[in-house]
Design a protein around this motif. Structure first.
Motif, PDB file in Angstrom:
ATOM      1  N   GLY A  69       0.808  -1.213   0.000  1.00  0.00           N
ATOM      2  CA  GLY A  69       0.000   0.000   0.000  1.00  0.00           C
ATOM      3  C   GLY A  69       0.838   1.258   0.000  1.00  0.00           C
ATOM      4  N   TYR A  70       0.169   2.365  -0.310  1.00  0.00           N
ATOM      5  CA  TYR A  70       0.784   3.696  -0.256  1.00  0.00           C
ATOM      6  C   TYR A  70      -0.132   4.631   0.516  1.00  0.00           C
ATOM      7  CZ  TYR A  70       3.962   2.151  -3.954  1.00  0.00           C
ATOM      8  OH  TYR A  70       4.906   1.470  -4.688  1.00  0.00           O
ATOM      9  N   GLU A  71       0.456   5.602   1.195  1.00  0.00           N
ATOM     10  CA  GLU A  71      -0.291   6.620   1.907  1.00  0.00           C
ATOM     11  C   GLU A  71       0.152   7.983   1.398  1.00  0.00           C
ATOM     12  OE1 GLU A  71       0.399   5.935   6.049  1.00  0.00           O
ATOM     13  OE2 GLU A  71      -0.665   4.005   6.062  1.00  0.00           O
ATOM     14  N   VAL A  72      -0.819   8.824   1.060  1.00  0.00           N
ATOM     15  CA  VAL A  72      -0.541  10.157   0.534  1.00  0.00           C
ATOM     16  C   VAL A  72      -0.901  11.180   1.605  1.00  0.00           C
ATOM     17  CG1 VAL A  72      -1.008  11.808  -1.317  1.00  0.00           C
ATOM     18  CG2 VAL A  72      -1.029   9.340  -1.802  1.00  0.00           C
ATOM     19  N   PHE A  73       0.016  12.108   1.854  1.00  0.00           N
ATOM     20  CA  PHE A  73      -0.167  13.112   2.896  1.00  0.00           C
ATOM     21  C   PHE A  73      -0.161  14.511   2.290  1.00  0.00           C
ATOM     22  CE2 PHE A  73       1.494   9.398   4.943  1.00  0.00           C
ATOM     23  CZ  PHE A  73       0.912   9.364   6.208  1.00  0.00           C
ATOM     24  N   GLN A  74      -0.963  15.388   2.891  1.00  0.00           N
ATOM     25  CA  GLN A  74      -0.961  16.805   2.536  1.00  0.00           C
ATOM     26  C   GLN A  74      -0.571  17.587   3.779  1.00  0.00           C
ATOM     27  OE1 GLN A  74      -1.093  20.445   1.746  1.00  0.00           O
ATOM     28  NE2 GLN A  74      -3.005  20.086   2.868  1.00  0.00           N
ATOM     29  N   LYS A  75       0.688  18.049   3.801  1.00  0.00           N
ATOM     30  CA  LYS A  75       1.237  18.766   4.959  1.00  0.00           C
ATOM     31  C   LYS A  75       1.034  17.983   6.255  1.00  0.00           C
ATOM     32  CE  LYS A  75       1.096  23.432   3.042  1.00  0.00           C
ATOM     33  NZ  LYS A  75       0.581  24.820   3.175  1.00  0.00           N
ATOM     34  N   GLY A  76       1.383  16.694   6.210  1.00  0.00           N
ATOM     35  CA  GLY A  76       1.344  15.852   7.396  1.00  0.00           C
ATOM     36  C   GLY A  76       0.018  15.183   7.675  1.00  0.00           C
ATOM     37  N   GLU A  77      -1.026  15.537   6.945  1.00  0.00           N
ATOM     38  CA  GLU A  77      -2.337  14.919   7.148  1.00  0.00           C
ATOM     39  C   GLU A  77      -2.601  13.893   6.054  1.00  0.00           C
ATOM     40  OE1 GLU A  77      -7.107  16.111   7.299  1.00  0.00           O
ATOM     41  OE2 GLU A  77      -5.563  17.677   7.193  1.00  0.00           O
ATOM     42  N   LYS A  78      -2.944  12.665   6.450  1.00  0.00           N
ATOM     43  CA  LYS A  78      -3.208  11.618   5.468  1.00  0.00           C
ATOM     44  C   LYS A  78      -4.487  11.943   4.700  1.00  0.00           C
ATOM     45  CE  LYS A  78      -2.718   7.410   6.909  1.00  0.00           C
ATOM     46  NZ  LYS A  78      -3.025   6.079   7.505  1.00  0.00           N
ATOM     47  N   VAL A  79      -4.385  11.961   3.377  1.00  0.00           N
ATOM     48  CA  VAL A  79      -5.547  12.288   2.547  1.00  0.00           C
ATOM     49  C   VAL A  79      -5.963  11.134   1.647  1.00  0.00           C
ATOM     50  CG1 VAL A  79      -5.148  14.776   2.562  1.00  0.00           C
ATOM     51  CG2 VAL A  79      -4.035  13.373   0.807  1.00  0.00           C
ATOM     52  N   SER A  80      -5.145  10.091   1.538  1.00  0.00           N
ATOM     53  CA  SER A  80      -5.522   8.955   0.703  1.00  0.00           C
ATOM     54  C   SER A  80      -4.695   7.733   1.082  1.00  0.00           C
ATOM     55  CB  SER A  80      -5.322   9.273  -0.780  1.00  0.00           C
ATOM     56  OG  SER A  80      -5.779   8.212  -1.596  1.00  0.00           O
TER      57      SER A  80
END
Length: 323
Positions: A69-80
């Motif tokens: 799996g992969y985790e995408v973050f926006q400025k430290g917050e997981k978004v996907s």
């Protein structure tokens, strides 16, 4: 007498639900057998697809077992959160005219997390009025081979009544790469030696209107020494059950994730099996529902869609009789 299959559609989508990755943060799971994290995702890019969405993509990570799996973050917050088969995602629900910064981390089956990728920044454009006009077709692309596994494409820019926000690269109907609307070149990687490729380019605007395909550019990668790994699934097994056929096989090795397989019955394409998540073991499994009466005989084979957008070689064919 053998009867042809009576499946409701010639081509349909088959959901393949396989084991998901374990929960928890970085570090090995309770077994203590795997404490090695995947490599950090590289080549992360982010393009604004519209005033409220951004397309993020990256190169696959590697792991001593498998990236699940992969985790995408926006400025430290997981978004996907994505399965290991996916290396691109559209992040929706964003604000127009806003700056964003994204990072990506990889996860393995034991819950080990890689370090965060380098951050990439992108600013969403201003919202557009009701816009149904697609961009013009990009000018005729040209290409050059960088190696047996990479090529660089160039094209003349498209125009739009508002603004071209991105260009999408397609290989035989599969989108394999995207670049910003200000770019008119792209490098595609993960190609296979001794293979003919046909690339087209589409332009996209902030309202998600896409142009028609450009003219195609064909490139043939040079052959390498040795035959190279097989692109055919191996070890195909087909077991008849009442009203179904249970299939299992080992996907081919490739420079990236295998996202789908195409299943053939009696020499005809019947189902495209799309991964819900990458298999955690060596073998993939799928159950095909059939409606023909007991005694109907099928010839079964399949092939994988490779990360470069090409279909691989067919597996060995198996014969199975429905119960």
């Amino acid at each position: 007498m053998q009867r042809p299959p009576t499946l409701p559609a010639l081509v349909c989508l088959g959901a393949l639900a396989l084991s998901a990755c374990s929960d928890g943060g970085g570090g090995a799971n309770g077994s203590g057998k795997d404490g090695k994290a995947p490599t950090t995702p590289s080549g992360v890019t982010a393009q604004a697809g519209s005033a409220t969405s951004v397309h993020v993509m990256w190169r696959p990570s590697a792991d001593d077992k498998a990236v699940t799996g992969y985790e995408v973050f926006q400025k430290g917050e997981k978004v996907s959160t994505l399965p290991g088969a996916k290396t691109m995602v559209d992040i929706d629900g964003l604000k127009p005219r806003t700056a964003y910064s994204f990072t990506v981390r990889a996860r393995d089956a034991a819950g080990n997390l890689s370090g965060p990728s380098a951050a990439v920044s992108v600013t969403t454009p201003a919202p557009t009025p009701e816009d149904h006009r697609p961009p013009t077709v990009p000018g005729k692309p040209t290409g050059r081979l960088d190696s047996a596994r990479a090529a660089t494409l160039s094209w003349r820019p498209a125009t739009d009544n508002t603004k071209v926000t991105s260009y999408d690269i397609y290989q035989e109907g599969s989108r394999i790469h995207s670049v910003a609307g200000t770019d008119t070149t792209a490098q595609v990687t993960g190609l296979r030696p001794g293979t003919v490729y046909s690339f087209t380019v589409r332009a996209r605007d902030a309202a998600e209107n896409s142009s028609a395909d450009s003219t195609a550019v064909e490139l043939t990668t040079p052959s390498s020494s040795g035959k190279g790994p097989s692109t055919a699934p191996t070890g195909l097994m087909a077991v008849a059950r009442k009203g179904s056929i249970e299939l299992s096989w080992k996907p081919p090795q490739a420079d990236g994730a295998i996202e789908s397989h195409e299943l053939y019955l009696d020499g005809r394409p019947t189902t495209t099996i799309v991964w819900g998540a990458m298999p955690t073991g060596d073998r993939a499994v799928y159950t095909l529902t059939v409606t023909d009466p007991p005694g109907t005989r099928y010839r079964v084979k399949l092939r994988a869609k490779l990360p470069d957008g090409k279909w691989g070689d067919f597996s060995a064919e198996r014969t199975v009789v429905v119960r």
